[in-house]
Motif scaffolding. Structure first.
Motif, PDB file in Angstrom:
ATOM      1  N   GLU A 124      13.638  71.208   5.861  1.00 51.43           N
ATOM      2  CA  GLU A 124      14.359  71.360   4.599  1.00 51.43           C
ATOM      3  C   GLU A 124      14.995  72.746   4.553  1.00 51.43           C
ATOM      4  N   ASN A 125      15.884  72.943   3.593  1.00 50.36           N
ATOM      5  CA  ASN A 125      16.427  74.292   3.408  1.00 50.36           C
ATOM      6  C   ASN A 125      15.446  75.127   2.578  1.00 50.36           C
ATOM      7  N   VAL A 126      15.698  76.423   2.514  1.00 49.13           N
ATOM      8  CA  VAL A 126      14.744  77.323   1.858  1.00 49.13           C
ATOM      9  C   VAL A 126      14.749  77.189   0.333  1.00 49.13           C
ATOM     10  N   TYR A 127      15.612  76.329  -0.218  1.00 46.84           N
ATOM     11  CA  TYR A 127      15.580  76.026  -1.648  1.00 46.84           C
ATOM     12  C   TYR A 127      14.817  74.720  -1.912  1.00 46.84           C
ATOM     13  N   PHE A 128      14.311  74.119  -0.852  1.00 48.16           N
ATOM     14  CA  PHE A 128      13.607  72.847  -0.936  1.00 48.16           C
ATOM     15  C   PHE A 128      14.436  71.791  -1.658  1.00 48.16           C
ATOM     16  N   GLU A 129      15.698  71.732  -1.298  1.00 42.21           N
ATOM     17  CA  GLU A 129      16.583  70.677  -1.805  1.00 42.21           C
ATOM     18  C   GLU A 129      16.763  69.663  -0.683  1.00 42.21           C
ATOM     19  N   MET A 130      16.258  68.459  -0.874  1.00 46.32           N
ATOM     20  CA  MET A 130      16.352  67.454   0.176  1.00 46.32           C
ATOM     21  C   MET A 130      17.801  67.047   0.408  1.00 46.32           C
ATOM     22  N   ALA A 131      18.077  66.557   1.609  1.00 45.77           N
ATOM     23  CA  ALA A 131      19.427  66.105   1.945  1.00 45.77           C
ATOM     24  C   ALA A 131      19.808  64.896   1.094  1.00 45.77           C
ATOM     25  N   LYS A 132      21.105  64.713   0.905  1.00 38.61           N
ATOM     26  CA  LYS A 132      21.587  63.532   0.179  1.00 38.61           C
ATOM     27  C   LYS A 132      21.101  62.272   0.878  1.00 38.61           C
ATOM     28  N   SER A 133      20.716  61.290   0.099  1.00 39.08           N
ATOM     29  CA  SER A 133      20.074  60.104   0.669  1.00 39.08           C
ATOM     30  C   SER A 133      20.993  59.300   1.584  1.00 39.08           C
ATOM     31  N   TYR A 134      22.296  59.506   1.486  1.00 44.95           N
ATOM     32  CA  TYR A 134      23.215  58.760   2.357  1.00 44.95           C
ATOM     33  C   TYR A 134      23.474  59.486   3.681  1.00 44.95           C
ATOM     34  N   GLY A 135      22.850  60.631   3.891  1.00 46.17           N
ATOM     35  CA  GLY A 135      23.100  61.411   5.096  1.00 46.17           C
ATOM     36  C   GLY A 135      22.363  60.879   6.311  1.00 46.17           C
ATOM     37  N   GLY A 136      22.580  61.545   7.445  1.00 45.83           N
ATOM     38  CA  GLY A 136      21.981  61.099   8.701  1.00 45.83           C
ATOM     39  C   GLY A 136      20.823  61.942   9.173  1.00 45.83           C
ATOM     40  N   SER A 137      20.367  62.882   8.376  1.00 39.14           N
ATOM     41  CA  SER A 137      19.272  63.764   8.801  1.00 39.14           C
ATOM     42  C   SER A 137      17.914  63.120   8.547  1.00 39.14           C
ATOM     43  N   LEU A 138      16.860  63.721   9.107  1.00 43.21           N
ATOM     44  CA  LEU A 138      15.502  63.241   8.861  1.00 43.21           C
ATOM     45  C   LEU A 138      15.167  63.339   7.376  1.00 43.21           C
ATOM     46  N   SER A 139      15.546  64.452   6.740  1.00 46.37           N
ATOM     47  CA  SER A 139      15.283  64.621   5.316  1.00 46.37           C
ATOM     48  C   SER A 139      15.910  63.488   4.508  1.00 46.37           C
ATOM     49  N   ALA A 140      17.143  63.122   4.840  1.00 44.98           N
ATOM     50  CA  ALA A 140      17.828  62.032   4.128  1.00 44.98           C
ATOM     51  C   ALA A 140      17.130  60.700   4.356  1.00 44.98           C
ATOM     52  N   ALA A 141      16.711  60.450   5.598  1.00 44.36           N
ATOM     53  CA  ALA A 141      16.058  59.178   5.916  1.00 44.36           C
ATOM     54  C   ALA A 141      14.725  59.051   5.178  1.00 44.36           C
ATOM     55  N   LEU A 142      13.974  60.148   5.097  1.00 39.09           N
ATOM     56  CA  LEU A 142      12.701  60.108   4.382  1.00 39.09           C
ATOM     57  C   LEU A 142      12.921  59.915   2.886  1.00 39.09           C
ATOM     58  N   ARG A 143      13.955  60.560   2.380  1.00 34.62           N
ATOM     59  CA  ARG A 143      14.259  60.412   0.942  1.00 34.62           C
ATOM     60  C   ARG A 143      14.618  58.961   0.632  1.00 34.62           C
ATOM     61  N   ARG A 144      15.436  58.346   1.486  1.00 36.83           N
ATOM     62  CA  ARG A 144      15.801  56.929   1.283  1.00 36.83           C
ATOM     63  C   ARG A 144      14.577  56.032   1.371  1.00 36.83           C
ATOM     64  N   GLY A 145      13.799  56.263   2.444  1.00 40.14           N
ATOM     65  CA  GLY A 145      12.660  55.386   2.695  1.00 40.14           C
ATOM     66  C   GLY A 145      11.585  55.476   1.637  1.00 40.14           C
ATOM     67  N   GLY A 146      11.459  56.640   1.004  1.00 42.07           N
ATOM     68  CA  GLY A 146      10.417  56.812   0.002  1.00 42.07           C
ATOM     69  C   GLY A 146      10.811  56.404  -1.393  1.00 42.07           C
ATOM     70  N   ALA A 147      12.116  56.191  -1.627  1.00 47.10           N
ATOM     71  CA  ALA A 147      12.599  55.857  -2.981  1.00 47.10           C
ATOM     72  C   ALA A 147      12.195  54.438  -3.375  1.00 47.10           C
ATOM     73  N   ARG A 148      11.957  54.255  -4.663  1.00 43.02           N
ATOM     74  CA  ARG A 148      11.689  52.920  -5.184  1.00 43.02           C
ATOM     75  C   ARG A 148      13.000  52.317  -5.651  1.00 43.02           C
ATOM     76  N   THR A 149      13.283  51.117  -5.190  1.00 43.97           N
ATOM     77  CA  THR A 149      14.572  50.485  -5.466  1.00 43.97           C
ATOM     78  C   THR A 149      14.376  49.087  -6.054  1.00 43.97           C
ATOM     79  N   ASP A 150      15.472  48.571  -6.635  1.00 46.20           N
ATOM     80  CA  ASP A 150      15.415  47.192  -7.121  1.00 46.20           C
ATOM     81  C   ASP A 150      15.918  46.250  -6.029  1.00 46.20           C
ATOM     82  N   THR A 151      16.071  44.990  -6.331  1.00 49.33           N
ATOM     83  CA  THR A 151      16.445  43.987  -5.327  1.00 49.33           C
ATOM     84  C   THR A 151      17.865  44.194  -4.791  1.00 49.33           C
ATOM     85  N   THR A 152      18.679  44.975  -5.505  1.00 51.90           N
ATOM     86  CA  THR A 152      20.049  45.232  -5.035  1.00 51.90           C
ATOM     87  C   THR A 152      20.129  46.508  -4.211  1.00 51.90           C
TER      88      THR A 152
END
Length: 376
Positions: free
Chosen positions: A189-217
Motif C-alpha cells: 500500500e502507499n504510506v497514506y494507507f489508501e487502497m488502490a481503486k478496485s478496478y485496477g490491476g494491482s494486488l491491492s485492487a484485487a484484494l479490495r475487489r475480492g473482499g467487498a460484499r456485493t449484490d447479485t449484479t
C-alpha cells in the motif's frame, strides 16, 4: 570437488568489520571470509602464503559494480570507502555521503539501510563465487546462473537453505484471485494507507475487489477491507498524514474468507513523489516491511481458530511501484532468510505472472539458496 562460497553470515560480519574500520585496515587485518571469496574468484594465488589486500579490494569493487550505478550501488561505494579518495575517511563521513545517495539523514541510514546495503554486497560476492565456479568447470564467467525451470502456472514447492537448515517456500505463480488456503496475505500500500481503486490491476485492487460484499449484479454493498483500513488510519490519528514507510496494519479479509484467506496485512511501502510524477519504493522499506509483517502475524496468530499458519508475500513494488522484480526479491530475501529459519509459518510468494515467478527462482539461484535443483 567444488568449494562452496563463504557462508553468507560470515561475509556480512566481515563487511561490517571492514565498514567500521575502513579499507585502510585491509593492509594489517585480513578478513578471512573476504580472503576466501577473493581466492575462490581467482583474484589471489591459492598456493601463495602472502596475503594480498589488493585482491580483496578488487573483489569488493566487482561486487559493488553488480549493484549498478543507482542509489544502492552509490551508497555501497561510499559505505565501504570504494570511491577514490574515501578509503581513509572516518566511518561517519562515509555514512553521511551514503545517506545523501539514499536521500535520508545519516542517523536514519545507520539504523536500517546501512545494514541492508552490506547484505546486498554479500549477496553479490556469493554470486561472483558461483560464476567463478562455473568457469572453473568449463563454463563462462558471466554465464547466467542455472536455475530450475518453472513447470507452469500454479503453486510450486521450492527447497531452500537457511542458517537453521533446509526450509520450503511455496511459489504461487497465479493471480491472487485463484489463491486458496493461505491464511495471511500481505499487500503493498502507499504510506497514506489508501487502497488502490478496485478496478485496477494491482494486488491491492484485487484484494479490495475480492473482499467487498456485493449484490447479485456485482454492485458493491460494502467496501469491507478499504473501510476497515480507513478505520485503522482514523484510530491511529493518521488521516491525511503518512505513516512511516514499512509500517504494517491488519484488517480482516472480508469475502476473501471464501478462499481460505483470513487476515490481510497492509504494508506501507509506496511513497508518492511530492511533484506528483509517480511513486518511489525505498529498498530498505521492503526489508523493514517483511520483518514487520511476520512480527504482526505472530501477534495475531492465536486470535484465530485454528491458529494462523501460512503467510503470502508479494514482490513489493514490482507492480505500479516500478521496481524490477529481481531487485524487489533480492531485498525481500535479505529479510526472509531469517524469518524462514524460524520455521513457524508456511511461506508463500505470491507472483502475478511467470516473469515475476522466474525472477524469484533467478535470485535464489544467484544467492546459492536453492537446496534442490527442481521445482515441484
Amino acid at each position: 570437488m567444488t568449494v562452496p562460497p563463504p557462508d553468507y553470515d560470515r561475509l556480512v560480519q566481515g563487511l561490517r568489520m571492514l565498514h567500521k574500520e575502513g579499507m585502510r585496515s585491509l593492509r594489517s587485518r585480513p578478513i578471512p571470509a573476504l580472503v576466501e571469496a577473493a581466492t575462490l574468484c581467482g583474484l589471489t594465488d591459492p598456493t601463495a602464503s602472502v596475503y594480498t589486500p589488493a585482491a580483496v579490494a578488487e573483489l569488493l569493487n566487482q561486487a559493488v559494480a553488480g549493484l549498478g550505478d543507482g542509489e544502492l550501488g552509490t551508497a555501497a561505494k561510499f559505505t565501504l570507502g570504494l570511491v577514490p579518495g574515501t578509503a581513509t575517511w572516518p566511518v561517519a563521513d562515509r555514512r553521511r555521503r551514503a545517506a545523501e545517495a539514499y536521500h535520508v539523514q545519516p542517523e536514519t541510514f545507520r539504523k536500517e539501510p546501512e545494514h541492508r546495503v552490506l547484505e546486498q554486497v554479500a549477496e553479490e560476492i556469493i554470486k561472483l563465487c558461483r560464476h567463478a565456479a562455473l568457469a572453473a568447470r568449463g563454463g563462462v564467467a558471466d554465464r547466467v546462473v542455472e536455475r530450475p525451470a518453472l513447470p507452469g502456472p500454479g503453486s510450486h514447492q521450492i527447497a531452500v537453505r537457511t542458517a537453521a537448515g533446509p526450509r520450503t517456500l511455496w511459489l504461487d505463480a497465479m493471480p491472487v484471485e485463484l489463491l486458496q488456503g493461505v491464511d495471511v496475505i500481505v499487500s503493498s500500500e502507499n504510506v497514506y494507507f489508501e487502497m488502490a481503486k478496485s478496478y485496477g490491476g494491482s494486488l491491492s485492487a484485487a484484494l479490495r475487489r475480492g473482499g467487498a460484499r456485493t449484490d447479485t449484479t456485482g454492485a458493491v454493498l460494502e467496501d469491507v477491507i478499504s473501510d476497515e483500513l480507513t478505520g485503522w488510519v482514523r484510530k491511529n490519528g493518521r488521516v491525511g498524514r503518512p505513516v512511516a514507510p514499512g509500517t504494517v496494519a491488519p484488517t480482516g479479509a472480508g469475502d476473501l474468507v471464501g478462499q481460505g484467506i483470513r487476515l490481510l496485512l497492509h504494508a506501507a511501502v509506496v511513497v508518492p513523489r511530492s511533484d506528483g510524477t509517480g511513486y518511489d519504493v525505498p529498498p530498505e522499506t521492503i526489508n523493514a516491511a517483511v520483518h514487520a509483517a511476520f512480527a504482526l502475524a505472530r501477534e495475531q496468530r492465536r486470535l484465530f481458530e485454528p491458529e494462523l499458519s501460512s503467510i503470502g508475500l508479494p514482490l513489493f513494488g514490482a507492480g505500479h511501484g516500478g521496481i524490477d522484480p529481481h531487485l524487489s526479491f533480492r531485498w525481500i530475501w535479505s529479510a526472509l532468510r531469517s524469518e524462514l529459519a524460524a520455521g513457524d509459518f508456511a511461506v508463500h510468494l505470491v507472483t502475478k505472472d511467470r516473469d515475476h515467478a522466474e525472477a524469484v527462482l533467478g535470485v535464489l539461484a544467484e544467492a546459492d539458496a536453492l537446496d534442490h535443483p527442481g521445482v515441484v
